[in-house]
Structure formats: C-alpha cells, structure tokens
Design an enzyme around this catalytic site. Sequence first.
Site, PDB file in Angstrom:
ATOM      1  CG  ASP A   4       0.034   0.255   2.560  1.00 43.27           C
ATOM      2  OD1 ASP A   4       1.300   0.125   2.483  1.00 43.27           O
ATOM      3  OD2 ASP A   4      -0.883  -0.591   3.533  1.00 43.27           O
ATOM      4  CG  HIS A  11      -1.358  -7.937  -0.577  1.00 41.26           C
ATOM      5  ND1 HIS A  11      -2.554  -8.342  -0.593  1.00 41.26           N
ATOM      6  CD2 HIS A  11      -0.597  -6.642   0.705  1.00 41.26           C
ATOM      7  CE1 HIS A  11      -3.158  -7.098  -0.428  1.00 41.26           C
ATOM      8  NE2 HIS A  11      -2.620  -6.467   0.395  1.00 41.26           N
ATOM      9  CG  ASP A  52       2.721 -16.954  -5.040  1.00 45.59           C
ATOM     10  OD1 ASP A  52       2.440 -15.955  -5.185  1.00 45.59           O
ATOM     11  OD2 ASP A  52       3.792 -17.452  -6.503  1.00 45.59           O
TER      12      ASP A  52
END
Length: 462
Positions: free
Chosen positions: A78, A380, A424
């Site tokens: 993020d 991610h 994954d």
Amino acid sequence: MANSMLALVIALAVLGHAVQAADYNYSKVLELSLLFYEAQRSGKLPEDNRIPWRGDSALDDRGQRGEDLTGGYYDAGDFVKFGFTMASTTTLLAWGYLSYKDAYESAGQAKYGLAAIKWAADYFIKCHVSPMELYGQVGDFTLDHKFWGRPEDLNMSRPAYKIDVQHPGSDLAGETAAALAAVSLVFKGVDNDYSAKCLQHAKQLYSFANQYRGLYHEAIKGAAQFYESTDYGDELTWAAAWLYKATGESQYLDEAEHHYMKFRLKERPNEFFYNKKVAGVQILLAQLTKQPEYMDAAQAFCDFTVDYQKRTPKGLVYIDKYGTLCHAANVAFVCLQAADVGISPKKYQDFARQQINYMLGDGGHSYVVGFGKNYPKQPHHAASSCPLQPASCGWEEFYRQGPNKQILYGALVSGPDENDHYRDVREEYVYNEVTLDYNAGFQSAVAGLRHFQLQEINYNKT
Ligand SMILES: *[C@@H]1O[C@H](CO)[C@@H](O)[C@H](O)[C@H]1NC(C)=O
Ligand SMILES: *[C@@H]1O[C@H](CO)[C@@H](O)[C@H](O)[C@H]1NC(C)=O
C-alpha cells in the site's frame, strides 16, 4: 595415525567445500533486496532509478503547516508512509551495513546500500520539523486501502500526522533517534557533514523521546491497528545505546543502563521485531560494554531461540503467523551479532545460515521474489501488480489470477504457516504480504553470512 588424521582433515575440508559450493549466492540476494527498497521509494526519483515501472509519486505530501514531506518509502503493498517501521528498518539496515560492509563491497553493492539508507534518513530529517516535533505518518490507511493501483496515480488526500510536546511518542522519536545515530556512523568518513547532521537530529530526537514520555499511537491514532507499540522502554534504551555507539559519550551509556534497569529489559524476550527490540538492546549493550549481564542475556536469548523456540517440520523458527520469515530472519541477524562478540559463534552462524537458506530454497522453494526456484509470483503489492503505463490499473489487477505484471525483485514475503504450508495468492496477505520491515533483518543477515564466507575464504588463503 598422523596420516589418517591428515586424511580425515582433508576429507572434512573437501566435504566442507562441497557444502559451501551448494550455498546460495548471497551477493545476488543482497543486490535484489536493495532493488526491493528502490521499488518502494516515494517522491521524486533520481535519474539513476533502476526500477523501470516506477516514476515520481506523492509529490504533494505535506505537513500540517505545509512542510515538504515528500520522499521516504511506502510501507508495504500500500502507500502509507509509516515512520515507526521505516525507522526500525533503517536501524537494522544500518547495523548490518556497519558490521558487514565487506559483504556489500565485494558484491558491488556498497553504493546502493548507502543510497537505500540515505533515502530513509533524508526523509526523517524532513519529518523532524522542529526539535520536539516529528511527523510519523503520511497517508490515511482507510482512504489508502480503498485504492489499488500505482503510486504514480495516487489522488486521494494524504493527511500527515505528528508527535509533539503535547502528544508525545517516545517509541517513535526513540526509534528515529536510533536510526539516525546508526546512519551517522554509516556515513562517517563517507560524508562527514551528512553524518554530523544525522547525529544532531538523533540527539534532539532522543531528548524529545526521553523528556516527553508517551506511546506514539495515542497521538497518531490510525497507527494502532497496523503498527502498535506496546511499550517505549525498549526504544529509549535502544536510542541511548546507539547514541553511545555513535558518540562515545558516557552519559548516553549511563542513560541506556538506567533505562535498561527501570524498564526491566533483562528478561528473556521471545522475539525481535519492531514492537519488541529488547533482544537487540541486550546484544548491542553486550557489544558496547562486554559486561557479563548483557553477554549472558544475549546468550540466553540466542540459546533459547536456537534450542527451544518452536519450529516448523522443516526447521524454520516459528514465532508468528504474520511475517513468519521476517521473525526468523531477525533472530538470525541478532544472533549473528551475538556471534560477533564471541558468543557461540559457530552455533549461531550455523543457525543463521540454516534459517536464511530455508528462505532461499531449502524450505522447498524460494520466498524471495525473482530469486531461485519457484519464487512467489503474486506478492500482495499494488504497484507491481499493474501493467506498464499508460494501461489503466485498479482492483481488477488485485482480483486477477496469475503473476503480478512486474517482478518485485528482492521482496521477502511473509512466508509459510507453522506446517511449512504456503499459498502464492495475491489476496492472501498472511502468506504474501511484503513490507520494508520484512526485508530489513533479512538483508542484514544475508550480508552477515556473506561476510563470514569472505572471512573463511581469506583465512583459507593464508
Ligand atoms: C553471484 O551473483 C553476483 C551478482 O549477480 C554475480 O556477479 C556472481 O557472478 C555470482 N556468483 C556466482 C558464484 O555465481
Ligand atoms: C481519483 O481517481 C479516480 C480513478 O481514476 C477517479 O474516479 C476520482 O475521481 C479521482 N479523484 C480525484 C479527487 O481526483
């Protein structure tokens, strides 16, 4: 008899050599980990940016009075810039660089190692807008997490949060002081003016932390959910110890020892990470003083970790399900530091090598993006999930099955569960989160392992 002994020694040496040859290329891993940090850069990128899919971003980041807060690193996949873990990351990177500079140099990575550390320190100096005022977060988690895409496309408002005399944060100010003291040592003899500047900020931040006590997440409320700090005694001690290392002024050692007593830091911790620095404090004080009290504490922590800490079936130390590999890499790194002061060097080096090699492939596959066999393809991480500009990027990339469009070289993912099981999948951040903080102890441990290899090579030459 003598001959057979000699044969045995030769056989062992050959065997040792064969084991060495099967080792992973730690220089390569160092190079890649530094690329991960480069991919996390916020602000205006320099001409020599090596990440082709990254450009300038968040150029409007400002403080409450319009101060320039551009730069620094995005925390994870993020885009919040998060001072507490950025600072602990920087302290660990600087500690590793100081201890194992030969590893960076022999890998041709000294220049990049320094740049990675300076990128954070420059930002901390901007955030430290007056002696007792420090910005600790830019960006709001709730607003930020509604967005999935490239940092270059950020357009939500990015509020800035700080600590000051009325809203103190001894943990945040203490960790930032520790980081800047460590950075000042890294730049000593490289850029003495910069080194002195970092030290001056470190001293001011430590005074602020020490004089005005408090937990930073009471001032910066949004942080509590993501990066809580449950205590500040460890950061105060850590900062004073780093300042003693940087200045040699006995006043800082006295204060470190005083905090150590007062906050009861001699108990054996279970882990070493951003919210619990006690093991690092014990080992740093052992290095600085060689006093039995700290040497014994360091040994108790590492012996517990190596001999009794919970492990996965394949031998990874298992401390927490979030950042499993980070936790293991952090203890590997601090126990290499304990080895450096002569506490069970062989035992702790073997342990660190085993843990790091698990991450590089011994655990069944590599957990470092872009390295080795069957590495993670779906970290991610929003920016690397995006196609190249000018194609648009949004939540469809989050939900899309298949590898991220860009390779986030060098990122260490959160890792497997307690049974070595791993998935994954981009959505599964418990396995596939990447953060600044996950790579820090890891990179420094890898530098340490390379350092010991180089020592062995030099020893064998003589
Ligand atoms: C290890 O990686 C470095 C950096 O990529 C490379 O220059 C070197 O040749 C590699 N070493 C071996 C033994 O493959
Ligand atoms: C930000 O970008 C999104 C998606 O491109 C757009 O829908 C939105 O209107 C933009 N918001 C602002 C404040 O410009």
